[in-house]
Design a protein around this motif. Structure first.
Motif, PDB file in Angstrom:
ATOM      1  N   THR A   2       0.843  -1.190   0.000  1.00 42.02           N
ATOM      2  CA  THR A   2       0.000   0.000   0.000  1.00 42.02           C
ATOM      3  C   THR A   2       0.878   1.240   0.000  1.00 42.02           C
ATOM      4  O   THR A   2       1.907   1.278   0.645  1.00 42.02           O
ATOM      5  CB  THR A   2      -0.871   0.050   1.289  1.00 42.02           C
ATOM      6  OG1 THR A   2      -1.291  -1.260   1.587  1.00 42.02           O
ATOM      7  CG2 THR A   2      -2.029   0.985   1.138  1.00 42.02           C
ATOM      8  N   GLU A   3       0.469   2.263  -0.705  1.00 41.41           N
ATOM      9  CA  GLU A   3       1.275   3.483  -0.735  1.00 41.41           C
ATOM     10  C   GLU A   3       1.197   4.194   0.615  1.00 41.41           C
ATOM     11  O   GLU A   3       0.150   4.234   1.256  1.00 41.41           O
ATOM     12  CB  GLU A   3       0.773   4.406  -1.845  1.00 41.41           C
ATOM     13  CG  GLU A   3       1.934   5.151  -2.490  1.00 41.41           C
ATOM     14  CD  GLU A   3       1.451   6.288  -3.354  1.00 41.41           C
ATOM     15  OE1 GLU A   3       1.980   7.397  -3.160  1.00 41.41           O
ATOM     16  OE2 GLU A   3       0.556   6.057  -4.190  1.00 41.41           O
ATOM     17  N   LYS A   4       2.341   4.755   1.040  1.00 42.80           N
ATOM     18  CA  LYS A   4       2.393   5.416   2.344  1.00 42.80           C
ATOM     19  C   LYS A   4       2.763   6.880   2.182  1.00 42.80           C
ATOM     20  O   LYS A   4       3.535   7.243   1.304  1.00 42.80           O
ATOM     21  CB  LYS A   4       3.461   4.752   3.234  1.00 42.80           C
ATOM     22  CG  LYS A   4       3.315   3.251   3.395  1.00 42.80           C
ATOM     23  CD  LYS A   4       2.320   2.921   4.467  1.00 42.80           C
ATOM     24  CE  LYS A   4       2.257   1.415   4.679  1.00 42.80           C
ATOM     25  NZ  LYS A   4       1.189   1.014   5.562  1.00 42.80           N
ATOM     26  N   LYS A   5       2.209   7.703   3.068  1.00 38.73           N
ATOM     27  CA  LYS A   5       2.517   9.131   3.050  1.00 38.73           C
ATOM     28  C   LYS A   5       3.189   9.490   4.374  1.00 38.73           C
ATOM     29  O   LYS A   5       2.747   9.071   5.430  1.00 38.73           O
ATOM     30  CB  LYS A   5       1.209   9.907   2.898  1.00 38.73           C
ATOM     31  CG  LYS A   5       1.374  11.212   2.162  1.00 38.73           C
ATOM     32  CD  LYS A   5       0.018  11.892   2.004  1.00 38.73           C
ATOM     33  CE  LYS A   5       0.031  13.219   2.717  1.00 38.73           C
ATOM     34  NZ  LYS A   5      -1.210  13.595   3.333  1.00 38.73           N
ATOM     35  N   MET A   6       4.269  10.278   4.291  1.00 37.42           N
ATOM     36  CA  MET A   6       4.990  10.625   5.507  1.00 37.42           C
ATOM     37  C   MET A   6       4.735  12.058   5.938  1.00 37.42           C
ATOM     38  O   MET A   6       4.636  12.945   5.121  1.00 37.42           O
ATOM     39  CB  MET A   6       6.489  10.453   5.281  1.00 37.42           C
ATOM     40  CG  MET A   6       6.912   9.027   5.399  1.00 37.42           C
ATOM     41  SD  MET A   6       8.666   8.906   5.296  1.00 37.42           S
ATOM     42  CE  MET A   6       8.875   8.808   3.542  1.00 37.42           C
ATOM     43  N   THR A  73       2.900  -4.102  12.997  1.00 42.58           N
ATOM     44  CA  THR A  73       3.044  -2.909  13.817  1.00 42.58           C
ATOM     45  C   THR A  73       2.330  -3.050  15.164  1.00 42.58           C
ATOM     46  O   THR A  73       2.183  -2.101  15.894  1.00 42.58           O
ATOM     47  CB  THR A  73       2.490  -1.657  13.092  1.00 42.58           C
ATOM     48  OG1 THR A  73       1.138  -1.903  12.737  1.00 42.58           O
ATOM     49  CG2 THR A  73       3.305  -1.346  11.865  1.00 42.58           C
ATOM     50  N   TYR A 159       9.753   0.671   9.731  1.00 41.97           N
ATOM     51  CA  TYR A 159       8.535  -0.053   9.406  1.00 41.97           C
ATOM     52  C   TYR A 159       9.000  -1.161   8.484  1.00 41.97           C
ATOM     53  O   TYR A 159       9.504  -0.887   7.392  1.00 41.97           O
ATOM     54  CB  TYR A 159       7.500   0.838   8.709  1.00 41.97           C
ATOM     55  CG  TYR A 159       6.318   0.047   8.188  1.00 41.97           C
ATOM     56  CD1 TYR A 159       5.394  -0.494   9.083  1.00 41.97           C
ATOM     57  CD2 TYR A 159       6.150  -0.198   6.835  1.00 41.97           C
ATOM     58  CE1 TYR A 159       4.328  -1.245   8.622  1.00 41.97           C
ATOM     59  CE2 TYR A 159       5.087  -0.955   6.362  1.00 41.97           C
ATOM     60  CZ  TYR A 159       4.181  -1.475   7.272  1.00 41.97           C
ATOM     61  OH  TYR A 159       3.136  -2.233   6.813  1.00 41.97           O
ATOM     62  N   LEU A 172       3.780   7.535   9.606  1.00 44.05           N
ATOM     63  CA  LEU A 172       3.533   6.852   8.335  1.00 44.05           C
ATOM     64  C   LEU A 172       2.033   6.595   8.208  1.00 44.05           C
ATOM     65  O   LEU A 172       1.439   5.903   9.026  1.00 44.05           O
ATOM     66  CB  LEU A 172       4.292   5.517   8.357  1.00 44.05           C
ATOM     67  CG  LEU A 172       4.504   4.779   7.067  1.00 44.05           C
ATOM     68  CD1 LEU A 172       5.277   5.632   6.071  1.00 44.05           C
ATOM     69  CD2 LEU A 172       5.256   3.491   7.328  1.00 44.05           C
ATOM     70  N   ASN A 173       1.429   7.201   7.204  1.00 40.69           N
ATOM     71  CA  ASN A 173      -0.015   7.015   6.990  1.00 40.69           C
ATOM     72  C   ASN A 173      -0.270   6.256   5.702  1.00 40.69           C
ATOM     73  O   ASN A 173       0.368   6.534   4.697  1.00 40.69           O
ATOM     74  CB  ASN A 173      -0.704   8.374   6.867  1.00 40.69           C
ATOM     75  CG  ASN A 173      -0.643   9.157   8.162  1.00 40.69           C
ATOM     76  OD1 ASN A 173      -0.934   8.624   9.220  1.00 40.69           O
ATOM     77  ND2 ASN A 173      -0.255  10.419   8.076  1.00 40.69           N
ATOM     78  N   SER A 174      -1.206   5.339   5.742  1.00 32.92           N
ATOM     79  CA  SER A 174      -1.627   4.683   4.498  1.00 32.92           C
ATOM     80  C   SER A 174      -2.481   5.687   3.739  1.00 32.92           C
ATOM     81  O   SER A 174      -3.244   6.436   4.335  1.00 32.92           O
ATOM     82  CB  SER A 174      -2.457   3.452   4.791  1.00 32.92           C
ATOM     83  OG  SER A 174      -1.688   2.539   5.514  1.00 32.92           O
ATOM     84  N   THR A 175      -2.342   5.686   2.417  1.00 32.02           N
ATOM     85  CA  THR A 175      -3.105   6.655   1.654  1.00 32.02           C
ATOM     86  C   THR A 175      -4.489   6.128   1.248  1.00 32.02           C
ATOM     87  O   THR A 175      -5.302   6.862   0.722  1.00 32.02           O
ATOM     88  CB  THR A 175      -2.328   7.094   0.384  1.00 32.02           C
ATOM     89  OG1 THR A 175      -1.859   5.919  -0.269  1.00 32.02           O
ATOM     90  CG2 THR A 175      -1.159   7.987   0.739  1.00 32.02           C
TER      91      THR A 175
END
Ligand code: IMP
Ligand code: MG
Length: 176
Positions: A2-6, A73, A159, A172-175
């Motif tokens: 999954t794409e992650k946004k920091m 996690t 992670y 770290l957030n999943s988009t």
């Protein structure tokens, strides 16, 4: 994957400032003594490396590796020593250096394990603390930052073994 946004939670500058304060406090508390730092691999490596350069009392370092997390996690609650210390701790003033206290399970186990090796004194310094996530009662003696219940990466924290080299501590957030 999954794409992650920091998102930056603590900048390199803020971390450095706080580490200088922690090192000053530790140096004051151990004045006239020498310290034996036990770094918890791998997450605490970056923190320990920066911390020791600001500590003014004589010190030695050694490392221990424990596992409590898989590539997940959330904590499994199982703690195992993967790599033990090379030196005896008997009669030494020991300071465990950890990256983050989350459920407290890892440090609760490590503290008892290291205490049983008969150091003269034993304290814990953690860079980060997530008090909201505690499953067992554990309070570090020195803490850099108390943070909310978010999964963080960077400055040694990973992670799935990635992102340890980031200079800032990020969320770290999943988009999706
Ligand atoms: P505890 O046993 O639940 O207190 O977990 C401690 C260990 O879990 C830490 O030493 C970290 O390696 C890992 N951990 C806990 N929270 C985070 C996080 O937000 N990011 C990265 N690793 C974490
Ligand atoms: Mg760790």
């Amino acid at each position: 994957m999954t794409e992650k946004k920091m998102e930056v939670m603590l900048s390199a500058g803020e971390i450095d400032k706080r580490i200088r304060e922690l090192a000053a406090e530790i140096s004051r508390d151990y004045e006239g003594k020498s310290l034996f730092l036990v770094g918890v691999l791998k997450g605490a490596v970056v923190f320990l490396s920066d911390l020791i350069r600001y500590i003014t009392v004589p010190l030695e370092i050694d490392f221990i590796a424990v596992s409590s997390y898989g590539s997940d996690t959330t904590s499994s609650g199982i703690v195992r020593i993967q790599k033990d210390l090379e030196q005896s701790l008997k009669g030494k003033d020991v300071l465990i250096v950890e990256d983050i206290v989350d459920t407290g399970l890892t440090l609760n186990y490590l503290y008892r394990n290291i205490q049983s090796r008969q150091p003269d004194s034993l304290k814990v310094v953690t860079l980060l603390d997530k008090p909201d996530r505690r499953k067992v009662d554990f309070n570090p003696d020195y803490c850099g930052f108390a943070i909310p219940d978010r999964f963080v990466i960077g400055y040694g924290l990973d992670y799935d073994e990635n992102y340890r080299q980031l200079a800032d501590i990020c969320v770290l957030n999943s988009t999706d």
